[in-house]
Design an enzyme around this catalytic site. Structure first.
Site, mmCIF file in Angstrom:
data_model
loop_
_atom_site.group_PDB
_atom_site.id
_atom_site.type_symbol
_atom_site.label_atom_id
_atom_site.label_comp_id
_atom_site.label_asym_id
_atom_site.label_seq_id
_atom_site.Cartn_x
_atom_site.Cartn_y
_atom_site.Cartn_z
ATOM 1 N N ASN A 58 0.811 -1.229 0.000
ATOM 2 C CA ASN A 58 0.000 0.000 0.000
ATOM 3 C C ASN A 58 0.842 1.276 0.000
ATOM 4 O O ASN A 58 0.496 2.246 -0.668
ATOM 5 C CB ASN A 58 -1.044 -0.007 1.123
ATOM 6 C CG ASN A 58 -0.447 -0.107 2.496
ATOM 7 O OD1 ASN A 58 0.690 -0.539 2.655
ATOM 8 N ND2 ASN A 58 -1.195 0.275 3.499
ATOM 9 N N GLU B 23 4.147 -3.636 12.473
ATOM 10 C CA GLU B 23 3.184 -2.572 12.175
ATOM 11 C C GLU B 23 2.054 -3.240 11.407
ATOM 12 O O GLU B 23 2.210 -3.585 10.231
ATOM 13 C CB GLU B 23 3.855 -1.471 11.334
ATOM 14 C CG GLU B 23 4.955 -0.729 12.060
ATOM 15 C CD GLU B 23 4.432 0.257 13.087
ATOM 16 O OE1 GLU B 23 3.200 0.403 13.226
ATOM 17 O OE2 GLU B 23 5.250 0.891 13.773
ATOM 18 N N CYS C 189 -3.151 1.872 6.472
ATOM 19 C CA CYS C 189 -3.329 1.265 7.792
ATOM 20 C C CYS C 189 -4.054 2.246 8.708
ATOM 21 O O CYS C 189 -4.901 1.859 9.501
ATOM 22 C CB CYS C 189 -1.989 0.877 8.371
ATOM 23 S SG CYS C 189 -0.828 2.242 8.443
ATOM 24 N N GLU D 75 7.600 2.776 15.128
ATOM 25 C CA GLU D 75 8.439 3.353 14.079
ATOM 26 C C GLU D 75 8.329 4.866 14.194
ATOM 27 O O GLU D 75 7.458 5.371 14.907
ATOM 28 C CB GLU D 75 7.994 2.861 12.692
ATOM 29 C CG GLU D 75 8.355 1.391 12.469
ATOM 30 C CD GLU D 75 8.183 0.908 11.039
ATOM 31 O OE1 GLU D 75 7.390 1.502 10.287
ATOM 32 O OE2 GLU D 75 8.850 -0.080 10.672
HETATM 33 P P1 NAD Z 1 0.578 -8.850 3.907
HETATM 34 O O1 NAD Z 1 0.692 -9.258 5.327
HETATM 35 O O2 NAD Z 1 -0.190 -9.720 2.992
HETATM 36 O O3 NAD Z 1 2.027 -8.709 3.251
HETATM 37 C C1 NAD Z 1 3.021 -7.888 3.823
HETATM 38 C C2 NAD Z 1 4.382 -8.394 3.392
HETATM 39 O O4 NAD Z 1 4.607 -9.674 3.991
HETATM 40 C C3 NAD Z 1 4.554 -8.593 1.888
HETATM 41 O O5 NAD Z 1 5.838 -8.201 1.493
HETATM 42 C C4 NAD Z 1 4.369 -10.078 1.748
HETATM 43 O O6 NAD Z 1 4.981 -10.586 0.578
HETATM 44 C C5 NAD Z 1 5.038 -10.577 3.007
HETATM 45 N N1 NAD Z 1 4.670 -11.941 3.414
HETATM 46 C C6 NAD Z 1 3.536 -12.630 3.131
HETATM 47 N N2 NAD Z 1 3.607 -13.871 3.664
HETATM 48 C C7 NAD Z 1 4.781 -13.971 4.298
HETATM 49 C C8 NAD Z 1 5.429 -15.003 5.051
HETATM 50 N N3 NAD Z 1 4.894 -16.206 5.237
HETATM 51 N N4 NAD Z 1 6.631 -14.749 5.576
HETATM 52 C C9 NAD Z 1 7.212 -13.539 5.416
HETATM 53 N N5 NAD Z 1 6.666 -12.541 4.706
HETATM 54 C C10 NAD Z 1 5.464 -12.744 4.154
HETATM 55 O O7 NAD Z 1 0.009 -7.363 3.932
HETATM 56 P P2 NAD Z 1 -0.455 -6.495 2.684
HETATM 57 O O8 NAD Z 1 -1.765 -7.011 2.203
HETATM 58 O O9 NAD Z 1 0.665 -6.371 1.715
HETATM 59 O O10 NAD Z 1 -0.635 -5.069 3.371
HETATM 60 C C11 NAD Z 1 -1.820 -4.577 3.878
HETATM 61 C C12 NAD Z 1 -1.855 -4.704 5.391
HETATM 62 O O11 NAD Z 1 -0.759 -3.996 5.966
HETATM 63 C C13 NAD Z 1 -3.090 -4.090 6.019
HETATM 64 O O12 NAD Z 1 -3.559 -4.933 7.042
HETATM 65 C C14 NAD Z 1 -2.588 -2.783 6.603
HETATM 66 O O13 NAD Z 1 -3.364 -2.263 7.636
HETATM 67 C C15 NAD Z 1 -1.231 -3.180 7.040
HETATM 68 N N6 NAD Z 1 -0.401 -1.995 7.177
HETATM 69 C C16 NAD Z 1 0.000 -1.596 8.436
HETATM 70 C C17 NAD Z 1 0.749 -0.432 8.601
HETATM 71 C C18 NAD Z 1 1.189 0.030 9.957
HETATM 72 O O14 NAD Z 1 2.113 0.851 10.023
HETATM 73 N N7 NAD Z 1 0.616 -0.431 11.047
HETATM 74 C C19 NAD Z 1 1.097 0.319 7.488
HETATM 75 C C20 NAD Z 1 0.665 -0.104 6.233
HETATM 76 C C21 NAD Z 1 -0.067 -1.278 6.087
#
Ligand code: NAD
Length: 486
Positions: free
Chosen positions: A147, A245, A279, A457
């Site tokens: 995102n 996060e 997020c 962070e």
């Molecule tokens: P996601 O958890 O699907 O993926 C995040 C990352 O993790 C990607 O690079 C993905 O390839 C990797 N990943 C997936 N499976 C993995 C595994 N088994 N081992 C290691 N890495 C793995 O999240 P997304 O759909 O890309 O992002 C959206 C989510 O992120 C939403 O829930 C959003 O709220 C959250 N988010 C949080 C913040 C924050 O600062 N709190 C900021 C932005 C987004």
């Protein structure tokens, strides 16, 4: 064809395989990237481990200067970076520029701390001296979602490199292009080879190796709460440090004495920025009964003006969702709320016309009188749809706001300082904005409580998550009393 960047050079995946990156607005192939695997990660970790000696021994001032150089290169290339970001992610070009500038600001913020990073000194009993050292950890892994593929990487790169760590970064599988180019630019600022590496490929393969590799001492992860739980579980096997996060469902509370024009604007930007895929987006809106109808009327009028389209067009304010699945999930959540009695104020449909046919577009959607148990209230709704709920007073608003497994951001709108402070103290979240749009500051720590995350962070606090604290005691041999005249 894009490449990954390991040990100071462009590389293909060992397997030779590639993945197509498609534009979410048009379906066109933007580029291809190497489909890395565990072996590619191990190579990157080896390069990062080798570089650690030189990088960690370099003076912090010098590391700060090199980071400043990286900031200049990012700024010089912001147009190219923003264009690639819009093409691979879908966000409006003006938002891509904001993200690249945010990334540069974050790096600059940490580079600027080079002169002020400190440990501590304690005068102990018995003439002993106590020192508190802040030491780099070694090789750290950074796992980033789609995102905000660049700015969320910056939150990890800034403090990690400043402290003297070396890095292996994994971008989201669908947004590797701008991140890889940024890594190349940072390296070109004069970093020794292997200090910063990026490996592209699937989360379950490349990400998993980062979690498991024993040489990686810390993982900075941003993503979904479900994936975050897995990260923590795997990291536990080696007692790796983690910063998580995760997801959020931020409540926005508007009291009956609020400045409604400003609050309406904040609700619109807060929900629809990045097509609702943030997020800390406003994901639940609680309106005091007295102003609810007026507020909804004004918000609907504002939201109806959001121009939907391909993000590359200057006039676009709302781009597509990032994936087909993402759009379907939001549509399902909206259908669930409507089934439970919610009233559609605007939106819900896919926009029609040839310019929308191949993209994952959805009209900005406002739903009134949503059941508090509807999926879009209870879960994280990651798209352009906002549930609106009426409340009688602040106590009810706070109680409803806290009825969530999440606790990332939150905001309250009132001119009454007592109400504002009560809400700020009682809302269970890592951040509360008072009469302010939900905007992140590098100067303040950011992170979640409850299932929204672990650690922080941004802010000076971020440095603590990329260093080990070590105590040293020095005993000085007792000297006899100093004789006068000596
Ligand atoms: P996601 O958890 O699907 O993926 C995040 C990352 O993790 C990607 O690079 C993905 O390839 C990797 N990943 C997936 N499976 C993995 C595994 N088994 N081992 C290691 N890495 C793995 O999240 P997304 O759909 O890309 O992002 C959206 C989510 O992120 C939403 O829930 C959003 O709220 C959250 N988010 C949080 C913040 C924050 O600062 N709190 C900021 C932005 C987004």
């Amino acid at each position: 064809m894009a490449k990954m960047f390991v040990a100071g050079e462009f590389r293909d995946a060992k397997s030779g395989e590639v993945t197509e990156i498609r534009n979410p607005a048009t379906g066109e192939v933007v580029d291809t990237v190497p489909k890395g695997n565990a072996e590619d990660v191990r190579d990157a970790v080896a390069a990062a481990a080798e570089a650690f000696g030189v990088w960690s021994r370099m003076s912090t001032t010098k590391r700060g200067e090199l980071l400043q150089g990286a900031v200049r290169l990012v700024r010089e290339n912001e147009k190219e970076l923003s264009t690639t970001l819009t093409k691979e992610q879908g966000k409006p070009i003006r938002e891509s520029f904001l993200e690249i500038r945010r990334f540069a600001h974050t790096l600059e913020h940490y580079a600027g701390m080079a002169k002020t990073l400190r440990g501590g000194y304690v005068n102990l009993d018995d003439g002993r001296y106590g020192f508190i050292l802040k030491k780099p950890m070694g090789v750290v892994g950074a796992i980033v979602p789609w995102n905000f593929p660049v700015s969320l990487m910056g939150n990890k790169v800034g403090p990690a490199l400043l402290a003297g760590n070396t890095m292996v970064i994994k971008p989201a599988s669908s947004t590797p292009l701008t991140a890889s180019r940024c890594v190349e630019l940072i390296h070109r600022a004069g970093l020794p080879k292997g200090v910063i590496n990026i490996v592209t490929g699937p989360g379950g393969v490349v990400g998993e190796e980062i979690l498991q590799n024993p040489k990686i001492r810390k993982i900075g992860f941003t993503g979904e709460t479900g994936t975050g739980k897995h990260v923590m579980e795997v990291a536990a096997k080696e007692i790796k440090r983690v910063t998580l996060e995760l997801g959020g469902s931020d409540p926005m509370i508007v009291c009956d004495d609020a400045d409604l024009d400003r609050a309406v604007s904040a609700a619109s930007v807060g929900r629809f920025f990045n097509c609702g895929q943030a997020c800390l987006a406003v994901k639940r809106l609680y309106l005091f009964d007295k102003i609810a109808d007026t507020f909804m009327e004004r918000l609907t009028a504002k939201v109806n003006k959001l121009r939907i389209g391909d993000g590359i067009k200057r006039e676009t304010l709302l781009g597509p969702l990032h994936t087909k699945g993402q759009r379907e999930e939001v549509e399902e959540m909206v259908a669930d709320a409507v089934k439970r009695g919610a009233k559609v104020l605007t939106g819900r449909k896919r926009p029609q016309g040839p310019e929308f046919d191949k993209g994952f577009f959805l009209q900005p959607t406002l739903l009134a009188d949503v059941d508090p148990d509807a999926r879009m209230v209870v879960e994280e709704c990651f798209g352009p749809a906002l549930p609106i709920l009426r409340v009688k007073n602040l106590d009810e608003a706070i109680e409803q706001a806290n009825r969530s497994i999440f606790g990332l951001g939150s905001s309250v709108w009132t001119r009454d300082i007592d109400r504002a402070m009560r809400a700020a103290e009682q809302i269970e979240a890592g951040y509360t904005w008072v009469n302010s749009a939900q905007i992140i500051y590098d100067e303040l720590p950011f992170g979640g409580v409850k299932q929204s995350g672990l650690g922080r962070e941004h802010g000076n606090e971020n440095n603590d998550y990329y260093t080990e604290t070590k105590s040293i005691v020095v005993a000085i041999e007792k000297r006899s009393e100093v004789v006068g005249g000596e």
